[in-house]
Design a protein around this motif. Structure first.
Motif, mmCIF file in Angstrom:
data_model
loop_
_atom_site.group_PDB
_atom_site.id
_atom_site.type_symbol
_atom_site.label_atom_id
_atom_site.label_comp_id
_atom_site.label_asym_id
_atom_site.label_seq_id
_atom_site.Cartn_x
_atom_site.Cartn_y
_atom_site.Cartn_z
ATOM 1 N N VAL A 263 0.795 -1.040 -0.177
ATOM 2 C CA VAL A 263 0.040 -0.210 -0.143
ATOM 3 C C VAL A 263 0.775 1.106 0.245
ATOM 4 C CG1 VAL A 263 -1.621 1.330 1.489
ATOM 5 C CG2 VAL A 263 -2.048 -1.138 1.196
ATOM 6 N N VAL A 264 1.771 1.023 1.102
ATOM 7 C CA VAL A 264 2.570 2.252 1.242
ATOM 8 C C VAL A 264 3.426 2.403 -0.367
ATOM 9 C CG1 VAL A 264 5.040 3.246 2.247
ATOM 10 C CG2 VAL A 264 2.545 2.370 3.049
ATOM 11 N N THR A 265 3.987 1.516 -1.289
ATOM 12 C CA THR A 265 4.701 2.054 -2.457
ATOM 13 C C THR A 265 3.818 2.034 -3.354
ATOM 14 O OG1 THR A 265 4.758 -0.627 -2.292
ATOM 15 C CG2 THR A 265 7.290 0.893 -1.275
ATOM 16 N N SER A 266 2.714 2.096 -3.292
ATOM 17 C CA SER A 266 1.625 1.931 -4.578
ATOM 18 C C SER A 266 1.727 3.293 -4.669
ATOM 19 C CB SER A 266 0.668 1.595 -4.196
ATOM 20 O OG SER A 266 -0.249 2.850 -3.774
ATOM 21 N N GLY A 267 1.839 4.075 -6.455
ATOM 22 C CA GLY A 267 2.337 5.580 -6.636
ATOM 23 C C GLY A 267 1.675 6.333 -6.056
ATOM 24 N N GLU A 268 0.297 6.303 -5.761
ATOM 25 C CA GLU A 268 -1.660 7.250 -5.164
ATOM 26 C C GLU A 268 -0.309 7.315 -3.876
ATOM 27 O OE1 GLU A 268 -5.656 7.592 -4.867
ATOM 28 O OE2 GLU A 268 -4.617 7.380 -7.029
ATOM 29 N N VAL A 269 -0.381 6.492 -3.146
ATOM 30 C CA VAL A 269 -0.068 6.506 -1.235
ATOM 31 C C VAL A 269 1.514 7.438 -1.099
ATOM 32 C CG1 VAL A 269 0.307 5.751 0.310
ATOM 33 C CG2 VAL A 269 -1.223 4.839 -0.784
ATOM 34 N N SER A 270 2.078 6.730 -2.520
ATOM 35 C CA SER A 270 3.278 7.183 -2.670
ATOM 36 C C SER A 270 3.772 8.424 -2.701
ATOM 37 C CB SER A 270 4.239 6.382 -3.383
ATOM 38 O OG SER A 270 6.085 6.991 -3.505
ATOM 39 N N ALA A 271 2.747 9.519 -3.634
ATOM 40 C CA ALA A 271 2.360 10.846 -4.670
ATOM 41 C C ALA A 271 2.361 11.050 -2.642
ATOM 42 C CB ALA A 271 2.290 10.817 -5.564
ATOM 43 N N GLU A 272 1.160 10.164 -2.195
ATOM 44 C CA GLU A 272 0.704 11.535 -1.503
ATOM 45 C C GLU A 272 1.843 11.415 -0.016
ATOM 46 O OE1 GLU A 272 -2.151 13.467 -0.601
ATOM 47 O OE2 GLU A 272 -2.814 13.209 -2.250
ATOM 48 N N LEU A 273 2.152 10.890 0.186
ATOM 49 C CA LEU A 273 3.050 10.989 1.776
ATOM 50 C C LEU A 273 4.291 11.756 1.158
ATOM 51 C CD1 LEU A 273 3.503 7.137 2.369
ATOM 52 C CD2 LEU A 273 2.672 8.740 3.741
#
Length: 59
Positions: free
Chosen positions: A37-47
């Protein structure tokens, strides 16, 4: 009576080996899902956006 009270208050402490194994398997599974989940593109961009905003905040 004494034996009954003793058995009532006697607790098993800790886990047996099979419980440790199941706990480790569950923890590894949870870690794998969390990593995905954390390394998915969308979540990574948000982080990254959150970190950039935090570092550029004026105090």
């Amino acid at each position: 009576m004494y034996q009954r009270m003793r058995n009532l208050f006697r607790r098993d402490e800790g886990m047996v080996t099979s419980e440790y194994a199941m706990g480790i398997i569950a923890a590894v599974g949870f870690a794998a899902v969390l990593y995905a989940v954390v390394t998915s593109g969308e979540v990574s961009a948000e982080l990254q956006d959150i970190v950039k905003r935090a570092l550029s905040a004026h105090m």
